[in-house]
Motif scaffolding. Structure first.
Motif, PDB file in Angstrom:
ATOM      1  N   CYS A 274      -6.926  -2.290   4.917  1.00  0.00           N
ATOM      2  CA  CYS A 274      -5.404  -2.853   4.584  1.00  0.00           C
ATOM      3  C   CYS A 274      -5.158  -4.715   4.901  1.00  0.00           C
ATOM      4  N   LYS A 307      -2.610   3.795  -2.880  1.00  0.00           N
ATOM      5  CA  LYS A 307      -2.141   4.678  -1.661  1.00  0.00           C
ATOM      6  C   LYS A 307      -2.109   4.021  -0.295  1.00  0.00           C
ATOM      7  N   LYS A 310       1.411   2.618  -0.181  1.00  0.00           N
ATOM      8  CA  LYS A 310       2.189   3.536  -0.012  1.00  0.00           C
ATOM      9  C   LYS A 310       2.355   3.869   1.413  1.00  0.00           C
ATOM     10  N   GLU A 311       1.267   4.088   2.120  1.00  0.00           N
ATOM     11  CA  GLU A 311       1.117   4.774   3.524  1.00  0.00           C
ATOM     12  C   GLU A 311       1.861   3.369   4.355  1.00  0.00           C
ATOM     13  N   LYS A 314       5.243   3.454   4.485  1.00  0.00           N
ATOM     14  CA  LYS A 314       5.797   4.663   5.581  1.00  0.00           C
ATOM     15  C   LYS A 314       5.568   4.609   6.861  1.00  0.00           C
ATOM     16  N   ALA A 315       4.890   3.287   7.319  1.00  0.00           N
ATOM     17  CA  ALA A 315       4.436   3.171   8.581  1.00  0.00           C
ATOM     18  C   ALA A 315       5.932   2.748   9.420  1.00  0.00           C
ATOM     19  N   PRO A 333      -2.783   2.074   8.390  1.00  0.00           N
ATOM     20  CA  PRO A 333      -2.834   3.504   8.670  1.00  0.00           C
ATOM     21  C   PRO A 333      -4.687   4.034   8.580  1.00  0.00           C
ATOM     22  N   HIS A 334      -5.354   3.120   8.050  1.00  0.00           N
ATOM     23  CA  HIS A 334      -6.616   3.510   7.818  1.00  0.00           C
ATOM     24  C   HIS A 334      -7.598   2.928   9.071  1.00  0.00           C
TER      25      HIS A 334
END
Length: 403
Positions: A274, A307, A310-311, A314-315, A333-334
């Motif tokens: 990210c 992707k 998007k994640e 959403k955090a 998120p990753h």
């Protein structure tokens, strides 16, 4: 760099001084300066300032005038980081007065303060004053007093080159970097410094369109980092990305793809997927794959970036109750649970560039892609449609990565 561990060790050292050392000891003052350096590196400027002030008081009590002036320079640096520019000027001027009276008007210590003042005045928009201090520093470095080391002169010229780069004068910045390189080329123990200068020179060559020279400078820096075992640092990944960009401009597509792939692997490991530098490499690799006819691979990369975006959206919002340290970090998120990713490193080469930064790139005449036209755009219509979809979904947040 393990700043948290360094901070804990330094705290233990200061506690030992508190219990066993006499009040206002020079040893404690030296360790407080070290603690200030660690705090500054972590972005905790207020704590760094506190330790520097305490260290300065000890030095004053022991009559260490030049050490007080050196600490004043460090205090000025902290004030500048905090955008407290008037207080920074006052600290620098105090140090300048002491250095001039104790070491002379042409001492490199005086020149170093000139450089700091030049940087400060540039940041406050006073360009004439900034340029004047640069010129004053260069006059000192041009005729150094006896005892001045080549390392001091090279360091000063490197700093001044960064200011000329800010003036949008890459040719002048490049001349200074070349002089610094010449001073250090025969000095032992300067490989790391030379590597950084070569990387900066590569950026300067790239800016003025000398792509062959840019590639050569990046290649030399990369070779030195490989030889020294620093093949897994974020700086190495960023440098590989810059080398890939130079290959793009030279239409060496396959080589560019190799460098982008290696940069992606390193930055994913060191910074996480990210991070803005990693995303910049994804962008470059996708465009390069498209130019090579590997459209499916390019689309796969863009879908993966989508992707990630998007994640990230959403955090949960973390705007409330954030500490100074958390403000300088980004959750991904990753990233492994409990881990954090620091913001982009301010390395020698600056932020990671993307192919989009270079404008419209075309293949060399006569080269085609899967038997199609002899001249093509780097990014196909399909990719640009994907990018348009990104922009519609994420607006300015995505555009900032590509601009």
């Amino acid at each position: 760099m393990q700043f948290d561990e360094a901070e804990n060790l330094c705290k233990k050292t200061l506690e030992i001084h508190r219990i066993h050392s006499p009040p206002a000891s020079l040893e404690e003052a030296a360790d407080r300066r070290l603690m200030a350096l660690i705090c500054e590196a972590k972005g905790d400027y207020e704590s760094a300032l506190e330790h520097l002030v305490l260290s300065s008081m000890v030095m004053i009590a022991n009559g260490q005038e030049n050490e007080v002036a050196a600490i004043d320079v460090s205090i000025g640096n902290i004030y500048m980081s905090l955008s407290r520019f008037d207080e920074a000027v006052f600290s620098y001027q105090k140090a300048l007065t002491v250095f001039k009276s104790s070491k002379g008007d042409n001492h490199p210590s005086v020149a170093s303060v000139f450089v700091r003042l030049s940087d400060l005045y540039y940041k406050t928009g006073k360009l004439r004053e900034s340029r004047s201090y640069c010129e004053n520093a260069l006059r000192i470095y041009a005729k150094p007093v006896p005892g001045t080391t080549a390392e001091e002169i090279a360091s000063g010229m490197t700093e001044i080159s960064a200011i000329y780069e800010s003036f949008n004068e890459p040719e002048e910045a490049l001349k200074l970097l070349q002089k610094a390189m010449k001073l250090l080329e025969d000095k032992r123990g300067q490989q790391s410094t030379i590597t950084g200068i070569e990387a900066r020179m590569g950026v300067m060559f790239y800016m003025i369109g000398r792509y062959d020279d840019a590639r050569s400078s990046f290649e030399s820096a990369v070779a030195k980092l490989r030889a020294s075992g620093e093949r897994k640092s974020a700086f190495f990944g960023v440098l590989l990305n810059q080398m890939g960009l130079a290959c793009v401009q030279l239409f060496k597509i396959d080589e560019a793809a190799e460098f982008f792939e290696e940069a992606r692997e390193i930055l994913e490991q060191e910074c996480g997927p990210c991070h803005q530098d990693t995303i910049g490499v994804y962008s470059n690799l996708a465009a390069t794959y498209d130019a090579m006819g590997r459209v499916e691979d390019a689309i796969e990369i863009l879908e993966y970036v989508l992707k990630l975006r998007k994640e990230a959206l959403k955090a949960p919002m973390r705007g409330h109750g954030r500490t100074q340290d958390s403000k300088t970090r980004e959750k991904c998120p990753h990233t492994a649970k409990g881990e954090t990713m620091t913001t982009a490193p301010q390395g020698t080469t600056g932020q990671t560039g993307t192919i989009a930064d270079t404008g419209e790139c075309r293949a060399p005449p006569g080269q085609n892609r899967a038997g199609q036209s002899a001249e093509f755009l780097w990014v196909s219509r399909l990719l640009w449609c994907s990018i348009l979809l990104f922009v519609l979904l994420f607006g300015a947040d995505f555009v900032a990565v590509w601009s």
